[in-house]
Scaffold this active site. Structure first.
Site, mmCIF file in Angstrom:
data_model
loop_
_atom_site.group_PDB
_atom_site.id
_atom_site.type_symbol
_atom_site.label_atom_id
_atom_site.label_comp_id
_atom_site.label_asym_id
_atom_site.label_seq_id
_atom_site.Cartn_x
_atom_site.Cartn_y
_atom_site.Cartn_z
ATOM 1 N N SER A 202 17.719 111.953 93.327
ATOM 2 C CA SER A 202 18.450 110.860 92.632
ATOM 3 C C SER A 202 20.028 111.097 92.993
ATOM 4 O O SER A 202 20.466 112.229 93.199
ATOM 5 C CB SER A 202 18.302 111.171 90.971
ATOM 6 N N LYS B 54 17.704 99.933 92.410
ATOM 7 C CA LYS B 54 17.195 99.342 93.519
ATOM 8 C C LYS B 54 17.259 97.631 93.369
ATOM 9 O O LYS B 54 17.136 96.968 94.460
ATOM 10 C CB LYS B 54 15.575 99.402 93.553
ATOM 11 N N ASP C 112 15.610 103.720 86.523
ATOM 12 C CA ASP C 112 15.137 105.078 87.382
ATOM 13 C C ASP C 112 15.226 106.062 86.285
ATOM 14 O O ASP C 112 14.566 106.908 86.380
ATOM 15 C CB ASP C 112 16.328 105.147 88.304
ATOM 16 N N CYS D 78 24.696 104.294 84.546
ATOM 17 C CA CYS D 78 25.001 105.430 84.194
ATOM 18 C C CYS D 78 26.419 105.944 84.972
ATOM 19 O O CYS D 78 26.495 105.786 86.200
ATOM 20 C CB CYS D 78 23.681 106.382 84.639
ATOM 21 N N GLU E 149 12.024 109.440 93.360
ATOM 22 C CA GLU E 149 13.471 110.181 93.026
ATOM 23 C C GLU E 149 12.836 111.341 92.110
ATOM 24 O O GLU E 149 12.080 111.477 91.229
ATOM 25 C CB GLU E 149 14.384 109.388 92.321
#
Length: 554
Positions: free
Chosen positions: A470, A123, A80, A193, A444
């Site tokens: 996000s 996801k 992402d 992250c 996002e």
């Protein structure tokens, strides 16, 4: 024990099938054992997945140790962060459905007896779980683990710091050299992250719901113990198979309730709402947005991990992890401790020896950040079917806000206005036609929220959208507005300068116009149609449900 694989490799009529296994190098002895699918999302494009080859290899060792034949099968996965801010983000949420479909397809086509899911980011975690629920096989999940936080001097930073640094640079608050230094320091290792963003949120909730072994949500990716956890997961899936414990035995109404309670305590990403709704749908469990608010009302928020606060997932690990969080929740009887888990023990047994090692990271249940949960579902004439905000990442001054609408029909238009200084204090930025159908793909939008935070406007400006924000977003960022503009929702008839009233403590969001005026606008409203949609997104747009139903495919 009757196995699924018996239908594929047993008996004279399956000689052709066995021949193809021999072509793969499998031996007769291997084919006498249960076939365990190790579904790995390893790739060289996602930092959270670059170590999944090693994790998957350890899972296979665990399966072998306990009498199974592991078979590696692949899964796609979108990063992402790399997809953020451009057309690529339209493919992120839709990829969840492709992943679910591929897990279902591979396991059914090849007669697998059990599954170990090896995802890590965004996801991919819910997508694999959704696919596994369709199959209802013995299943366990082990992720690749969180990234370590970066360092800038004495300050811990992570991906959200990078996006906010861009806003600071655009506003002239930092130099280009400082921006470069930040970008080279923010993501120092493999792993998902480092903040309580969507990936880590879902890995923590996979543990909270009972589908992953203790430690899965918080044990850092670079720690050797993560490999041991993967071996244990491979070993344990064979125990689940022997005892005929299937994924729907683990994911049940009580465990989903536990996951939402834990979600509220942790202050997870707003995306968890979409994914838990989708998971519940695949498990045939009734969940709606009102349940989230009901649970929130009785669940204190006891963690403020990045972006809500300065701590990161590694800090949560050292503080005792998800077990310690759930132990705090158990003090007020907020969890069902009798639910089964993949350990073979109840949740209560799993957390029996857990304790809170650092109340600066996990607050005591008697001294929470707030008496209510980290997420809130808002309803009103803008969002008849609801919308969601990460309440724990909203400053107190913005919990109630009223201001003029600044209306944009795409993320790109909004970000251009923000960067060029057109957004002022008190404004409410409206970004529409970014919903599941309107985008399509429900992008996002970390860029606009981070730009405002980097420009120090997050205490003065709210954002609402029918798209998503996000997990790294902070501030009054309100997403998933339903119905979306592309389906004739009221967000589509907001005009520049209209006053929007936001009341997060009372779960309300309204356009300050009369009912008659709103009805007149809606009666005369023709949604814009995005005709420039190609590839599989055109099919997705036709089939996807609304966000309040989890944006699943009909």
């Amino acid at each position: 024990m009757k196995l699924k694989s018996d239908n594929v490799i047993r008996g004279a009529k399956r000689a052709p099938n066995r021949s193809l296994f021999y072509a793969l190098g499998y031996s007769e002895r291997q084919l006498e054992k249960p076939l365990v699918g190790v579904v790995s999302a390893y790739s060289e494009i996602v930092p959270g997945h670059m170590n999944l080859d090693k994790i998957s290899a350890c899972v296979k060792e665990g399966v072998l140790m306990n009498g199974g034949t592991p078979i590696l099968i692949p899964s796609i996965g979108v990063c992402d962060g790399i997809a953020m801010g451009h057309e690529g983000m339209k493919y992120s949420l839709p990829s969840r459905e492709l992943i679910a479909d591929s897990v279902e397809s591979m396991a059914m086509a090849h007669g697998l007896d059990a599954l170990v899911l090896v995802p890590n980011c965004d996801k991919i975690v819910p997508g694999m779980i959704m696919g596994a629920l369709r199959l209802n096989l013995p299943t366990i999940l082990v992720s690749g683990g969180p990234m370590l936080a970066g360092k800038m001097g004495d300050e811990e930073i992570s991906l959200s710091s990078l996006f906010e640094a861009v806003g600071s640079f655009k506003a002239g608050m930092i130099t280009e050299d400082e921006l470069t230094q930040t970008e080279k320091s923010g993501c120092p290792s493999c792993g998902s992250c480092a903040g309580m963003y969507t990936a880590n949120s879902m890995n923590c909730l996979a543990e909270a719901i009972g589908l992953a072994l203790p430690g899965n949500g918080t044990l850092p990716a670079v720690f050797s113990q993560r490999n041991a956890l993967a071996r244990d997961a491979g070993y344990q899936v064979m125990e689940l198979l022997r005892n005929d414990v299937k994924i729907k035995d683990i994911i049940n109404p009580e465990s989903v309730h536990n996951a939402i309670v834990t979600d509220m305590a942790l202050g997870c990403s707003t995306n968890t709402v979409l994914h838990l709704l989708a998971i519940a749908t695949e498990a045939d469990i009734k969940v709606d947005l009102n349940l989230f608010n009901k649970i929130s009302e009785s669940t204190p928020n006891i963690c403020h991990l990045a972006p809500a606060g300065p701590t990161h997932i590694e800090d949560l690990y050292f503080a005792g992890g998800i077990g310690a969080v759930q132990k705090e929740l158990a003090k007020k009887s907020l969890l069902d401790l009798e639910v089964p888990t993949v350990t073979g023990k109840s949740l209560g047994d799993n957390i029996k020896n857990s304790f809170n090692k650092n109340e600066n990271v996990i607050r005591s249940i008697d001294n929470p950040y707030s008496e209510v949960g980290g997420l809130a579902m808002l309803f009103g004439n803008i969002a008849k079917n609801g919308c969601v905000v990460k309440r724990s990442a909203v400053k107190d001054v913005m919990l109630v806000h009223s201001g003029p609408a600044r209306v944009f029909d795409s993320e790109e238009d909004a970000i251009e206005a923000i960067y060029s200084g057109q957004i002022k204090k008190k404004d409410v930025v409206v970004i529409r036609y970014e919903g599941p159908k309107g985008g399509p793909g429900m992008r996002e939008m970390l860029n606009p929220t981070s730009a405002l935070a980097g420009m120090k406007l997050d205490e003065d400006v709210a954002l609402i959208t029918d798209g998503r924000f996000s997990g790294a977003s902070r501030g009054a960022s309100i997403g998933h507005v339903s119905p979306e503009a592309a389906q004739g929702g009221a967000i589509g008839v907001i005009k520049e300068g209209d006053i929007i009233e936001i009341d997060i403590p009372n779960y309300r969001i309204n356009l300050k116009i009369s009912d008659e005026e709103l009805k007149n606008r809606l009666d005369n409203f023709t949604p814009k149609e995005n005709r420039d949609v190609k590839g599989w997104l055109s099919r997705y747009r036709k089939l996807v449900s609304t966000s309040d139903l989890g944006a699943v495919l009909k």
